[in-house]
Design a protein around this motif. Structure first.
Motif, PDB file in Angstrom:
ATOM      1  N   GLU A  37      75.043  -0.972 -57.963  1.00  0.00           N
ATOM      2  CA  GLU A  37      75.254  -1.464 -56.547  1.00  0.00           C
ATOM      3  C   GLU A  37      76.219  -0.618 -55.896  1.00  0.00           C
ATOM      4  O   GLU A  37      77.294  -1.214 -55.281  1.00  0.00           O
ATOM      5  CB  GLU A  37      76.011  -2.972 -57.080  1.00  0.00           C
ATOM      6  N   ASP A  38      75.821   0.539 -55.915  1.00  0.00           N
ATOM      7  CA  ASP A  38      76.811   1.492 -55.204  1.00  0.00           C
ATOM      8  C   ASP A  38      75.845   2.219 -54.123  1.00  0.00           C
ATOM      9  O   ASP A  38      74.758   2.657 -54.411  1.00  0.00           O
ATOM     10  CB  ASP A  38      77.265   2.800 -56.070  1.00  0.00           C
ATOM     11  N   GLU A  39      76.219   2.082 -52.983  1.00  0.00           N
ATOM     12  CA  GLU A  39      75.371   2.471 -51.899  1.00  0.00           C
ATOM     13  C   GLU A  39      74.970   3.917 -51.781  1.00  0.00           C
ATOM     14  O   GLU A  39      73.769   4.184 -51.549  1.00  0.00           O
ATOM     15  CB  GLU A  39      75.784   2.105 -50.385  1.00  0.00           C
ATOM     16  N   SER A  40      75.871   4.754 -52.261  1.00  0.00           N
ATOM     17  CA  SER A  40      75.335   6.132 -52.545  1.00  0.00           C
ATOM     18  C   SER A  40      74.448   6.566 -53.600  1.00  0.00           C
ATOM     19  O   SER A  40      73.630   7.204 -53.352  1.00  0.00           O
ATOM     20  CB  SER A  40      76.776   7.081 -52.766  1.00  0.00           C
ATOM     21  N   LEU A  41      74.660   5.665 -54.473  1.00  0.00           N
ATOM     22  CA  LEU A  41      73.776   5.707 -55.813  1.00  0.00           C
ATOM     23  C   LEU A  41      72.103   5.328 -55.408  1.00  0.00           C
ATOM     24  O   LEU A  41      71.059   5.620 -56.027  1.00  0.00           O
ATOM     25  CB  LEU A  41      73.892   5.007 -57.064  1.00  0.00           C
ATOM     26  N   ARG A  42      72.239   4.314 -54.397  1.00  0.00           N
ATOM     27  CA  ARG A  42      70.772   3.838 -53.786  1.00  0.00           C
ATOM     28  C   ARG A  42      70.025   5.011 -53.329  1.00  0.00           C
ATOM     29  O   ARG A  42      68.982   5.034 -53.328  1.00  0.00           O
ATOM     30  CB  ARG A  42      71.082   2.881 -52.688  1.00  0.00           C
ATOM     31  N   TRP A  43      70.616   6.085 -52.712  1.00  0.00           N
ATOM     32  CA  TRP A  43      69.950   7.136 -52.206  1.00  0.00           C
ATOM     33  C   TRP A  43      69.473   8.211 -53.389  1.00  0.00           C
ATOM     34  O   TRP A  43      68.436   8.719 -53.199  1.00  0.00           O
ATOM     35  CB  TRP A  43      70.940   7.950 -50.921  1.00  0.00           C
ATOM     36  N   VAL A  44      70.344   7.935 -54.175  1.00  0.00           N
ATOM     37  CA  VAL A  44      69.904   8.832 -55.420  1.00  0.00           C
ATOM     38  C   VAL A  44      68.671   8.460 -56.093  1.00  0.00           C
ATOM     39  O   VAL A  44      67.762   9.157 -56.343  1.00  0.00           O
ATOM     40  CB  VAL A  44      71.069   8.845 -56.456  1.00  0.00           C
ATOM     41  N   SER A  45      68.714   6.993 -55.981  1.00  0.00           N
ATOM     42  CA  SER A  45      67.668   6.425 -56.623  1.00  0.00           C
ATOM     43  C   SER A  45      66.384   6.579 -55.815  1.00  0.00           C
ATOM     44  O   SER A  45      65.002   6.818 -56.362  1.00  0.00           O
ATOM     45  CB  SER A  45      67.694   4.862 -56.988  1.00  0.00           C
ATOM     46  N   LEU A  46      66.506   6.183 -54.651  1.00  0.00           N
ATOM     47  CA  LEU A  46      65.286   6.725 -53.728  1.00  0.00           C
ATOM     48  C   LEU A  46      64.737   8.176 -53.608  1.00  0.00           C
ATOM     49  O   LEU A  46      63.722   8.311 -53.835  1.00  0.00           O
ATOM     50  CB  LEU A  46      65.628   6.617 -52.169  1.00  0.00           C
ATOM     51  N   LEU A 150      62.857  -0.967 -50.512  1.00  0.00           N
ATOM     52  CA  LEU A 150      63.923  -1.517 -51.075  1.00  0.00           C
ATOM     53  C   LEU A 150      64.681  -0.959 -52.067  1.00  0.00           C
ATOM     54  O   LEU A 150      65.920  -1.289 -52.069  1.00  0.00           O
ATOM     55  CB  LEU A 150      62.888  -2.626 -52.122  1.00  0.00           C
ATOM     56  N   LEU A 151      64.371   0.209 -52.223  1.00  0.00           N
ATOM     57  CA  LEU A 151      65.557   1.096 -52.908  1.00  0.00           C
ATOM     58  C   LEU A 151      66.558   1.477 -52.198  1.00  0.00           C
ATOM     59  O   LEU A 151      67.642   1.526 -52.398  1.00  0.00           O
ATOM     60  CB  LEU A 151      64.834   2.315 -53.639  1.00  0.00           C
ATOM     61  N   ALA A 152      65.883   1.974 -50.846  1.00  0.00           N
ATOM     62  CA  ALA A 152      67.241   2.108 -49.825  1.00  0.00           C
ATOM     63  C   ALA A 152      67.942   0.810 -49.480  1.00  0.00           C
ATOM     64  O   ALA A 152      69.158   0.777 -49.483  1.00  0.00           O
ATOM     65  CB  ALA A 152      66.496   2.649 -48.700  1.00  0.00           C
ATOM     66  N   GLY A 153      67.395  -0.245 -49.488  1.00  0.00           N
ATOM     67  CA  GLY A 153      67.972  -1.390 -49.245  1.00  0.00           C
ATOM     68  C   GLY A 153      69.238  -1.427 -48.487  1.00  0.00           C
ATOM     69  O   GLY A 153      69.172  -1.080 -47.142  1.00  0.00           O
ATOM     70  N   PRO A 154      70.474  -2.148 -49.068  1.00  0.00           N
ATOM     71  CA  PRO A 154      71.602  -2.140 -48.346  1.00  0.00           C
ATOM     72  C   PRO A 154      71.944  -0.840 -47.643  1.00  0.00           C
ATOM     73  O   PRO A 154      72.698  -0.774 -46.434  1.00  0.00           O
ATOM     74  CB  PRO A 154      72.512  -2.832 -49.235  1.00  0.00           C
ATOM     75  N   ALA A 155      72.109   0.186 -48.335  1.00  0.00           N
ATOM     76  CA  ALA A 155      72.296   1.502 -47.939  1.00  0.00           C
ATOM     77  C   ALA A 155      71.398   1.974 -46.930  1.00  0.00           C
ATOM     78  O   ALA A 155      71.878   2.590 -45.711  1.00  0.00           O
ATOM     79  CB  ALA A 155      72.210   2.759 -49.014  1.00  0.00           C
ATOM     80  N   GLY A 156      70.176   1.615 -46.660  1.00  0.00           N
ATOM     81  CA  GLY A 156      69.115   2.057 -45.595  1.00  0.00           C
ATOM     82  C   GLY A 156      69.572   1.031 -44.316  1.00  0.00           C
ATOM     83  O   GLY A 156      69.595   1.446 -42.998  1.00  0.00           O
ATOM     84  N   ASP A 157      69.785  -0.271 -44.542  1.00  0.00           N
ATOM     85  CA  ASP A 157      70.293  -1.273 -43.587  1.00  0.00           C
ATOM     86  C   ASP A 157      71.455  -0.775 -42.660  1.00  0.00           C
ATOM     87  O   ASP A 157      71.530  -1.022 -41.541  1.00  0.00           O
ATOM     88  CB  ASP A 157      70.594  -2.621 -44.155  1.00  0.00           C
ATOM     89  N   ILE A 159      72.096   2.342 -42.018  1.00  0.00           N
ATOM     90  CA  ILE A 159      71.975   3.268 -41.121  1.00  0.00           C
ATOM     91  C   ILE A 159      70.851   2.742 -39.896  1.00  0.00           C
ATOM     92  O   ILE A 159      71.032   3.080 -38.761  1.00  0.00           O
ATOM     93  CB  ILE A 159      71.327   4.543 -41.672  1.00  0.00           C
ATOM     94  N   MET A 160      69.742   1.914 -40.405  1.00  0.00           N
ATOM     95  CA  MET A 160      68.916   1.298 -39.616  1.00  0.00           C
ATOM     96  C   MET A 160      68.586  -0.037 -40.186  1.00  0.00           C
ATOM     97  O   MET A 160      67.974  -0.304 -41.208  1.00  0.00           O
ATOM     98  CB  MET A 160      67.525   2.032 -39.801  1.00  0.00           C
ATOM     99  N   PRO A 161      69.195  -1.065 -39.211  1.00  0.00           N
ATOM    100  CA  PRO A 161      69.017  -2.308 -39.728  1.00  0.00           C
ATOM    101  C   PRO A 161      67.547  -2.737 -39.525  1.00  0.00           C
ATOM    102  O   PRO A 161      66.630  -2.356 -38.893  1.00  0.00           O
ATOM    103  CB  PRO A 161      69.708  -3.232 -38.679  1.00  0.00           C
ATOM    104  N   GLY A 162      67.251  -3.411 -40.890  1.00  0.00           N
ATOM    105  CA  GLY A 162      65.694  -3.955 -40.904  1.00  0.00           C
ATOM    106  C   GLY A 162      64.993  -3.193 -42.061  1.00  0.00           C
ATOM    107  O   GLY A 162      64.090  -3.572 -42.228  1.00  0.00           O
ATOM    108  N   VAL A 163      65.628  -2.226 -42.846  1.00  0.00           N
ATOM    109  CA  VAL A 163      65.072  -1.603 -43.816  1.00  0.00           C
ATOM    110  C   VAL A 163      64.794  -2.745 -44.970  1.00  0.00           C
ATOM    111  O   VAL A 163      63.501  -2.551 -45.495  1.00  0.00           O
ATOM    112  CB  VAL A 163      65.812  -0.279 -44.346  1.00  0.00           C
TER     113      VAL A 163
END
Length: 198
Positions: A37-46, A150-157, A159-163
């Motif tokens: 649950e770390d937004e930066s790690l969401r980008w790693v997962s993606l 969904l991997l981008a999830g909140p980290a993507g939201d 930057i661009m709401p609606g991901v």
């Protein structure tokens, strides 16, 4: 030792199979990045997920191009894909990326994969193969893209709401396609289940 067995063993450590092994090895890392649950790690997962998707294309392509197709590769390739998607869906449910009604979409997808795998195993014993349809390929594509959003999830939201919403919509689309293509498999499979054999 037969020539076929020797060839199969020789291909066990071919580059196409190594790519498949690598895709399987990324699964716990991708899941770990999500549940942290770390937004930066969401980008790693993606990033890892995209890399895994690329290897999914190249392992099959290279195996065919280099004449390195093997029974092991044919077995592991679809298993790797299903494990990756299933693990991600479970991680999303754990951290709340998917919840409420969207859990039903995930349940449909997971249930279909388990049931179809069992059906394929049964049909393989009867030496009956069920070809993959174009619609099934579209289902897989929608499923893989949905997981990516969904991997981008909140980290993507951020930057661009609606991901996340796009990911959930694609998840439902893939769930509907999953039901339809699953019905096709079972329609064919059940004719053999109830077929009278001597």
């Amino acid at each position: 030792m037969s020539d076929a067995l020797k060839a199969s063993q020789a291909h066990a450590w071919s580059l196409p199979n190594i790519l498949t092994y690598a895709r399987i090895a990324t699964i716990p890392v991708v899941v770990g990045c999500v549940i942290a649950e770390d937004e930066s790690l969401r980008w790693v997962s993606l990033g890892l997920y995209i890399a895994a998707a690329i290897t999914d294309f190249f392992d099959g392509y290279l195996a065919r191009a280099w004449g390195q197709q093997s029974a092991l590769g044919r077995m592991l390739d679809p298993i790797a894909d299903k494990l990756l998607v299933a693990a991600c869906l479970l991680a999303f449910a754990d951290v709340g990326t998917i919840g409420g009604w969207s859990l039903w979409a995930a349940l449909v997808i997971l249930s279909r994969e388990i049931l179809v795998s069992g059906l394929r195993e049964f049909l393989a014993e009867l030496r009956v193969s069920v070809p993959v349809t174009k619609l099934a390929k579209w289902k897989t594509t929608a499923q893989m893209v949905a997981v990516g959003f969904l991997l981008a999830g909140p980290a993507g939201d951020a930057i661009m709401p609606g991901v996340t919403i796009i990911g959930l919509i694609l998840l439902w689309i893939s769930a509907v396609l999953t039901l339809y293509t699953g019905y096709d498999y079972f329609r064919v499979g059940l004719t053999h289940v109830f077929e009278r054999r001597p």
